[in-house]
Design a protein around this motif. Structure first.
Motif, PDB file in Angstrom:
ATOM      1  N   MET A 154       7.092 -42.329  48.128  1.00 29.87           N
ATOM      2  CA  MET A 154       5.750 -42.510  48.085  1.00 29.87           C
ATOM      3  C   MET A 154       5.118 -43.439  49.292  1.00 29.87           C
ATOM      4  SD  MET A 154       5.823 -43.044  43.908  1.00 29.87           S
ATOM      5  CE  MET A 154       7.360 -43.827  44.142  1.00 29.87           C
ATOM      6  N   ILE A 155       3.827 -43.524  49.452  1.00 27.26           N
ATOM      7  CA  ILE A 155       3.331 -43.989  50.468  1.00 27.26           C
ATOM      8  C   ILE A 155       2.034 -44.939  49.999  1.00 27.26           C
ATOM      9  CG2 ILE A 155       2.014 -43.915  52.899  1.00 27.26           C
ATOM     10  CD1 ILE A 155       4.720 -42.631  53.037  1.00 27.26           C
ATOM     11  N   ALA A 156       2.376 -46.226  50.836  1.00 24.68           N
ATOM     12  CA  ALA A 156       1.298 -47.493  50.639  1.00 24.68           C
ATOM     13  C   ALA A 156       0.837 -47.785  51.852  1.00 24.68           C
ATOM     14  CB  ALA A 156       1.852 -48.370  49.620  1.00 24.68           C
ATOM     15  N   ARG A 157       0.065 -48.638  51.877  1.00 24.37           N
ATOM     16  CA  ARG A 157      -0.613 -49.210  53.164  1.00 24.37           C
ATOM     17  C   ARG A 157      -1.001 -50.727  52.869  1.00 24.37           C
ATOM     18  NH1 ARG A 157      -5.441 -46.448  56.093  1.00 24.37           N
ATOM     19  NH2 ARG A 157      -4.811 -48.027  57.445  1.00 24.37           N
ATOM     20  N   GLU A 158      -1.094 -51.307  51.510  1.00 22.83           N
ATOM     21  CA  GLU A 158      -1.575 -52.614  51.355  1.00 22.83           C
ATOM     22  C   GLU A 158      -0.463 -53.388  51.616  1.00 22.83           C
ATOM     23  OE1 GLU A 158      -3.884 -53.235  48.002  1.00 22.83           O
ATOM     24  OE2 GLU A 158      -4.976 -51.253  48.078  1.00 22.83           O
ATOM     25  N   ASP A 159      -0.415 -54.591  52.405  1.00 21.88           N
ATOM     26  CA  ASP A 159       0.405 -55.563  52.455  1.00 21.88           C
ATOM     27  C   ASP A 159       0.418 -56.415  51.073  1.00 21.88           C
ATOM     28  OD1 ASP A 159       1.578 -55.605  54.922  1.00 21.88           O
ATOM     29  OD2 ASP A 159      -0.387 -55.793  55.763  1.00 21.88           O
ATOM     30  N   SER A 175      -3.156 -38.470  50.536  1.00 16.50           N
ATOM     31  CA  SER A 175      -3.241 -38.534  51.962  1.00 16.50           C
ATOM     32  C   SER A 175      -4.560 -38.787  52.412  1.00 16.50           C
ATOM     33  CB  SER A 175      -2.524 -37.212  52.768  1.00 16.50           C
ATOM     34  OG  SER A 175      -2.609 -37.504  53.928  1.00 16.50           O
ATOM     35  N   GLU A 176      -5.714 -38.062  51.902  1.00 16.70           N
ATOM     36  CA  GLU A 176      -6.901 -38.387  52.414  1.00 16.70           C
ATOM     37  C   GLU A 176      -7.340 -39.774  51.691  1.00 16.70           C
ATOM     38  OE1 GLU A 176      -9.009 -34.873  51.126  1.00 16.70           O
ATOM     39  OE2 GLU A 176      -8.523 -33.691  52.793  1.00 16.70           O
ATOM     40  N   ALA A 177      -7.138 -40.021  50.514  1.00 17.77           N
ATOM     41  CA  ALA A 177      -7.543 -41.172  50.215  1.00 17.77           C
ATOM     42  C   ALA A 177      -6.868 -42.470  50.742  1.00 17.77           C
ATOM     43  CB  ALA A 177      -7.113 -41.667  48.894  1.00 17.77           C
ATOM     44  N   LEU A 178      -5.684 -42.478  51.231  1.00 16.65           N
ATOM     45  CA  LEU A 178      -5.195 -43.495  52.109  1.00 16.65           C
ATOM     46  C   LEU A 178      -5.381 -43.421  53.604  1.00 16.65           C
ATOM     47  CD1 LEU A 178      -1.481 -43.165  50.295  1.00 16.65           C
ATOM     48  CD2 LEU A 178      -3.238 -44.862  50.218  1.00 16.65           C
ATOM     49  N   GLU A 179      -6.222 -42.360  53.773  1.00 11.90           N
ATOM     50  CA  GLU A 179      -6.668 -42.177  55.358  1.00 11.90           C
ATOM     51  C   GLU A 179      -5.237 -42.403  56.334  1.00 11.90           C
ATOM     52  OE1 GLU A 179      -9.581 -45.324  55.759  1.00 11.90           O
ATOM     53  OE2 GLU A 179     -11.034 -44.070  54.679  1.00 11.90           O
ATOM     54  N   LEU A 180      -4.576 -41.407  55.784  1.00  9.54           N
ATOM     55  CA  LEU A 180      -3.250 -41.504  56.813  1.00  9.54           C
ATOM     56  C   LEU A 180      -3.455 -40.557  58.149  1.00  9.54           C
ATOM     57  CD1 LEU A 180      -0.734 -40.999  53.874  1.00  9.54           C
ATOM     58  CD2 LEU A 180      -1.297 -43.106  55.027  1.00  9.54           C
ATOM     59  N   SER A 181      -3.031 -41.334  59.128  1.00 10.67           N
ATOM     60  CA  SER A 181      -2.977 -40.531  60.530  1.00 10.67           C
ATOM     61  C   SER A 181      -2.157 -41.323  61.333  1.00 10.67           C
ATOM     62  CB  SER A 181      -4.442 -40.719  61.047  1.00 10.67           C
ATOM     63  OG  SER A 181      -5.126 -41.966  61.278  1.00 10.67           O
ATOM     64  N   PRO A 182      -1.541 -40.599  62.391  1.00  9.50           N
ATOM     65  CA  PRO A 182      -0.791 -41.055  63.070  1.00  9.50           C
ATOM     66  C   PRO A 182      -1.277 -42.538  63.906  1.00  9.50           C
ATOM     67  CG  PRO A 182      -0.953 -38.878  63.786  1.00  9.50           C
ATOM     68  CD  PRO A 182      -2.076 -39.194  62.821  1.00  9.50           C
ATOM     69  N   VAL A 204      -1.102 -45.465  61.927  1.00  4.59           N
ATOM     70  CA  VAL A 204      -1.424 -46.105  60.781  1.00  4.59           C
ATOM     71  C   VAL A 204      -0.373 -46.891  60.327  1.00  4.59           C
ATOM     72  CG1 VAL A 204      -2.189 -46.095  58.432  1.00  4.59           C
ATOM     73  CG2 VAL A 204      -3.712 -44.941  60.241  1.00  4.59           C
ATOM     74  N   ARG A 205      -0.262 -48.150  59.929  1.00  6.33           N
ATOM     75  CA  ARG A 205       0.850 -48.806  59.407  1.00  6.33           C
ATOM     76  C   ARG A 205       0.925 -48.598  57.883  1.00  6.33           C
ATOM     77  NH1 ARG A 205       1.873 -54.203  57.202  1.00  6.33           N
ATOM     78  NH2 ARG A 205       4.021 -54.790  57.916  1.00  6.33           N
ATOM     79  N   ALA A 206       1.903 -48.153  57.646  1.00  5.13           N
ATOM     80  CA  ALA A 206       2.199 -47.616  56.212  1.00  5.13           C
ATOM     81  C   ALA A 206       3.583 -47.963  55.478  1.00  5.13           C
ATOM     82  CB  ALA A 206       2.193 -46.168  55.933  1.00  5.13           C
ATOM     83  N   CYS A 207       3.660 -48.131  54.221  1.00  6.56           N
ATOM     84  CA  CYS A 207       5.000 -48.445  53.684  1.00  6.56           C
ATOM     85  C   CYS A 207       5.654 -47.296  52.915  1.00  6.56           C
ATOM     86  CB  CYS A 207       5.099 -49.609  52.707  1.00  6.56           C
ATOM     87  SG  CYS A 207       6.328 -49.973  51.796  1.00  6.56           S
ATOM     88  N   ALA A 208       6.855 -46.713  53.291  1.00 10.79           N
ATOM     89  CA  ALA A 208       7.389 -45.422  52.260  1.00 10.79           C
ATOM     90  C   ALA A 208       8.326 -46.299  51.545  1.00 10.79           C
ATOM     91  CB  ALA A 208       8.180 -44.868  53.336  1.00 10.79           C
TER      92      ALA A 208
END
Length: 269
Positions: free
Chosen positions: A193-198, A243-250, A252-256
């Motif tokens: 899964m993917i997250a973006r929030e620290d 993916s769209e909701a998280l605004e994922l694009s090259p 972008v910092r993210a957590c797997a």
């Protein structure tokens, strides 16, 4: 040393199934062109197949063979690491005249670099293992803890990264796992899964922070590749809506992140 390397050369035919001539040409084209897209066309391979090949080789190698450069005067790009150049050179040398050439390379290596040949042999061996799991990482067991029914196995990938796997005590015995043993850690992309929030509080034992390197869009799901600081990468398959909701694009910092129970361990027989 030559006889020891001869045993590796018995893998030459099998080597063609994974560390293929096409993959070596892909690495050579990356070094020549500095671009994965140009290199893929030269082989030829699809852009995605080229990156998948690079990701697998990097993840199974003790050191990355390909590095992504971002920004700078040249605008970024892709290049072989010094170790990647050495792997290509060794492959070509073994291909041309393995016994005499390996003897010359061994004699020419500076003291302390002879282990690179051993690393090359181990990389070839790991590439023979086939699995449907998108993510495959090589590491060494650092710690095993459990009550005999279930055990948590900690696998160190590099100085900064440790994966946790929860497997049965019976599996620990059957695989003869112990501290220091080399294993492959396998994780399905659908389990990541993917997250973006620290500071996000999640129960998943494994949390790998990095930077999104690729987004492969599909009609229902997207495959997200997160480049890790070590040079490895991990892929996740999530819904297109997520993916769209998280605004994922090259970039972008993210957590797997993924559960320890989603990690499978394997050893060569």
């Amino acid at each position: 040393m030559p006889s020891h390397l001869s045993a590796r050369l018995s893998l030459l035919n099998a080597l063609g199934t994974e560390l293929t001539e096409a993959r070596i040409r892909l690495l050579e084209a990356i070094e020549r062109d500095g671009s994965i897209s140009q290199a893929a066309k030269a082989v030829p391979l699809s852009y995605k197949a080229a990156w998948d090949a690079v990701d697998q080789i990097n993840n199974l190698s003790e050191r990355p063979l390909v590095a992504r450069a971002t920004g700078g005067a040249g605008g970024g790009g892709t290049r072989l690491t010094p170790y990647g150049k050495q792997v290509v050179a060794l492959y070509r040398a073994l291909e041309a005249d393995y016994q005499s050439t390996v003897a010359r390379i061994t004699a020419a290596l500076d003291q302390g670099e002879a282990s690179d040949i051993e690393g090359f042999r181990r990389l070839v061996q790991r590439l023979q293992w086939r699995s449907s799991a998108r993510n495959q990482f090589h590491g060494r067991i650092e710690r095993i803890a459990g009550d005999g029914v279930e055990s948590e196995v900690q696998v160190r990938l590099d100085d900064a990264t440790v994966l946790a796997a929860v497997i049965t005590g019976e599996s620990v015995e059957n695989l003869e796992l112990a501290e220091g043993v080399e294993v492959l850690a396998l994780i399905k992309a659908s389990s990541v899964m993917i997250a973006r929030e620290d500071g996000l509080r999640i129960s998943a034992r494994n949390q790998l922070w990095g930077e999104v390197s690729r987004v492969h869009e599909g009609p229902v799901n997207d495959e997200i590749t997160v480049a890790l600081p070590s040079g490895r990468s991990i892929a996740a398959v999530i819904t297109r809506a997520s993916s769209e909701a998280l605004e994922l694009s090259p970039g972008v910092r993210a957590c797997a992140f993924f559960k320890a129970s989603s990690v499978l361990l394997a050893r060569p027989s």
